[in-house]
Design an enzyme around this catalytic site. Structure first.
Site, PDB file in Angstrom:
ATOM      1  N   GLU A 159     109.717 -19.006  36.167  1.00 39.42           N
ATOM      2  CA  GLU A 159     109.096 -18.375  37.319  1.00 39.42           C
ATOM      3  C   GLU A 159     109.200 -16.861  37.148  1.00 39.42           C
ATOM      4  O   GLU A 159     110.122 -16.361  36.518  1.00 39.42           O
ATOM      5  CB  GLU A 159     109.777 -18.807  38.616  1.00 39.42           C
ATOM      6  CG  GLU A 159     109.610 -20.294  38.908  1.00 39.42           C
ATOM      7  CD  GLU A 159     110.245 -20.733  40.210  1.00 39.42           C
ATOM      8  OE1 GLU A 159     109.533 -21.310  41.049  1.00 39.42           O
ATOM      9  OE2 GLU A 159     111.458 -20.501  40.384  1.00 39.42           O
ATOM     10  N   GLU A 177     113.082 -25.730  38.663  1.00 45.44           N
ATOM     11  CA  GLU A 177     114.211 -24.798  38.681  1.00 45.44           C
ATOM     12  C   GLU A 177     115.366 -25.551  39.321  1.00 45.44           C
ATOM     13  O   GLU A 177     115.382 -25.770  40.528  1.00 45.44           O
ATOM     14  CB  GLU A 177     113.847 -23.538  39.456  1.00 45.44           C
ATOM     15  CG  GLU A 177     114.780 -22.365  39.178  1.00 45.44           C
ATOM     16  CD  GLU A 177     116.116 -22.525  39.876  1.00 45.44           C
ATOM     17  OE1 GLU A 177     117.141 -22.594  39.162  1.00 45.44           O
ATOM     18  OE2 GLU A 177     116.154 -22.598  41.108  1.00 45.44           O
TER      19      GLU A 177
END
Length: 544
Positions: A514, A299
């Site tokens: 996620e 991320e």
């Protein structure tokens, strides 16, 4: 040390605090004052090996623990997090520089929500496989099995290069080292103030739970390393997991900088690396992991466009732009820093924005009226200031609000890493402040003539983390969103990211997702089995 506000932070593995053997100590710094908070003991390679060994031993039993049993243990941890919300929030405020009005209503709350979501998901059959009937006497079944020992690295996403120098205090000297749509929920920040959504944020504690919740729920074990800028939550979370009944070795903590992270991500016993941080560092981590065939979730950073369409409700658009740039003092990876406005509505937008800028209130972080804090560190403060100076002197953008001076309303806190919320206008796509991720409270206003132009310019970036639009025409909204090259998109809101919503970047902004159901899939591997029950094994190797 005697003047530290919190007790020293140590390593945590085998279900208890462990003393580091490196002999190295760095300090956590209060960003609001630049004063030391705690001494943090750094892990040696031998310490990391011990933590990984502990995780490996625990994996053999935790991985075969029935999902419903794992769910009950994690649900207990959720309860403890919520019971201790305020105490943990105070630690987060001092460690991260975020106002208590934010940490007490967002950080622990949203982290606990994610843990609860994954506990319920696996407890309700979220790890069930499939059964496929091939023919009358043959069928296939699949299983979702945990990966093994995983690493979570919760880096603070400050925009400096991986090998750039940053200060870290050790003892009395300073050393240098590189270191689709979703139904939204809302909850009250405080009944006296306003309602705030569950924002997509990279709070230190929140990120630790975003990583550890699906990891542990799926049956894996974890070695976690927080950013050296925000390390104080790690031991607290580890102790809560242990108290909740998570077996020793399932969740472990090591402290340190990039050298500790590098050793973790290249360790042969690690099955997966989940990393949050800047693009250049993520590329290095992903390259190391891929070369060793490890699973990864990355991320990374963004330079996200926020498009105000011609028919948009201006009040909502201004509110959205402010939340997309000044919440958490602009230190949010999904910041909508490129605000594209129809040329005909530019002046109207700017006037309303300037009126609302006065509602941003820096100051004592424990005061519930404070809604704006300092930047995370001195090096990051200097980096953001350099971007503002560049925007003024080199890019030639018009400074509409803010600048390089510290806010006036921080009496007694002048030594901290405070910066004014800043707005540039008359920007264009070639400017450095428009092209590069600043990771601070800097909003850039650009104008466009046609929607087609706005879409094209929004996509003209190597990053693709987030994007959003404001409009009254939902039919048009669907069409525009479908063409924006970003993994996380919003319509008539900005930043909300509930546990049920899978999030991840496109392009250079990340790999994998996620949260949500897909977030659980990132922590398991598939096993397919074909069963033939006809009693005969056909073979081409038979007599002619």
């Amino acid at each position: 040390m005697s003047h530290s506000f919190f007790p020293p932070r140590h390593l945590y593995y085998d279900g208890k605090i462990q003393i580091a053997t490196s002999g190295n100590i760095f300090r956590s710094i209060d960003p609001s004052t630049a004063e030391p908070l705690a001494d943090v003991h750094e892990a040696s390679h031998a310490d990391i090996d011990s933590a990984i060994r502990s995780a490996r031993q625990a994996f053999s039993s935790w991985s075969i623990t029935p999902p419903i049993a794992r769910s009950r243990v994690l649900a207990k941890a959720v309860q403890l997090l919520r019971e201790r919300n305020n105490d943990i929030a105070q630690i987060e405020t001092r460690d991260t520089g975020k106002p208590y009005s934010e940490t007490s209503t967002v950080d622990v709350v949203t982290g606990a929500d994610v843990l609860e979501y994954f506990a319920n998901l696996v407890g309700g059959g979220g790890l069930n496989g499939e059964t496929i009937q091939l023919r009358e006497d043959a069928w296939v079944y699949t299983k979702k099995e945990p990966l093994g020992v995983c690493v979570g690295i919760g880096a603070w996403n400050y925009p400096i290069q991986m090998y750039a120098s940053h200060q870290r205090q050790t003892g009395l000297e300073v050393t240098f080292s590189y270191s689709n749509f979703c139904l939204f929920h809302y909850f009250p920040l405080d009944v006296r103030y306003f309602i705030i959504p569950r924002l997509f944020r990279l709070s230190a504690l929140t990120k630790a739970l975003w990583k550890s919740a699906p990891c542990l729920a799926a049956g894996n074990t974890m070695v976690y390393k927080a950013s050296e800028f925000t390390p104080l939550h790690s031991q607290v979370l580890a102790e809560i997991y242990t108290e909740a009944g998570v077996p020793a070795g399932v969740f472990n903590v090591v402290n340190g900088g990039p050298e500790v992270g590098s050793y973790l991500t290249t360790h042969p016993e690690i099955a997966k690396v989940s990393f949050t941080g800047q693009v250049s560092t993520g590329q290095k981590v992903a390259s190391n992991a891929a070369g060793r065939m490890k699973y990864v979730t990355m991320e990374l950073g963004g330079k996200s466009p926020l498009i105000v369409l011609p028919d948009a409700d201006l009040e909502n658009a201004v509110n959205g732009a402010m939340m997309a740039n000044f919440f958490t003092s602009g230190q949010v990876c999904t910041n909508g820093t490129r605000v594209l406005i129809p040329k005909s509505r530019k002046q109207e937008f700017e006037n309303r924005l300037l009126e609302k800028m006065e509602f941003i209130r820096p100051g004592n972080l424990m005061d519930l009226d404070t809604n704006f804090g300092p930047l995370i560190s001195e090096v990051h403060y200097k980096k953001v200031i350099s971007y503002i100076k560049h925007g003024i002197s080199n890019d030639g953008a018009k400074l509409l609000y803010g600048g390089t001076e510290k806010p006036k309303a921080i009496k007694g806190l002048e030594g901290g890493y405070w910066i004014q919320p800043t707005v540039f206008t008359d920007c264009n796509d070639s400017m450095k402040i428009v092209r590069e991720e600043i990771f601070g409270p800097v909003l850039n206003i650009l104008t466009y003539e046609t929607i087609e132009e706005a879409i094209t310019r929004s996509n003209n970036t190597s990053l693709g983390l987030a994007a959003g639009i404001f409009t009254k025409d939902l039919n048009l909204a669907h069409k525009v969103i479908a063409r924006l090259e970003a993994g996380i998109t919003w319509v008539n809101t900005w930043g909300e990211s509930p546990a049920e919503m899978s999030v991840g970047g496109w392009k250079q902004s990340g790999v994998g997702v996620e949260n949500g159901k897909r977030g659980l899939e990132a922590w398991v591997r598939n096993k397919s089995t074909l069963v033939d029950m006809n009693g005969l094994v056909p073979s081409v190797f038979s007599p002619v």
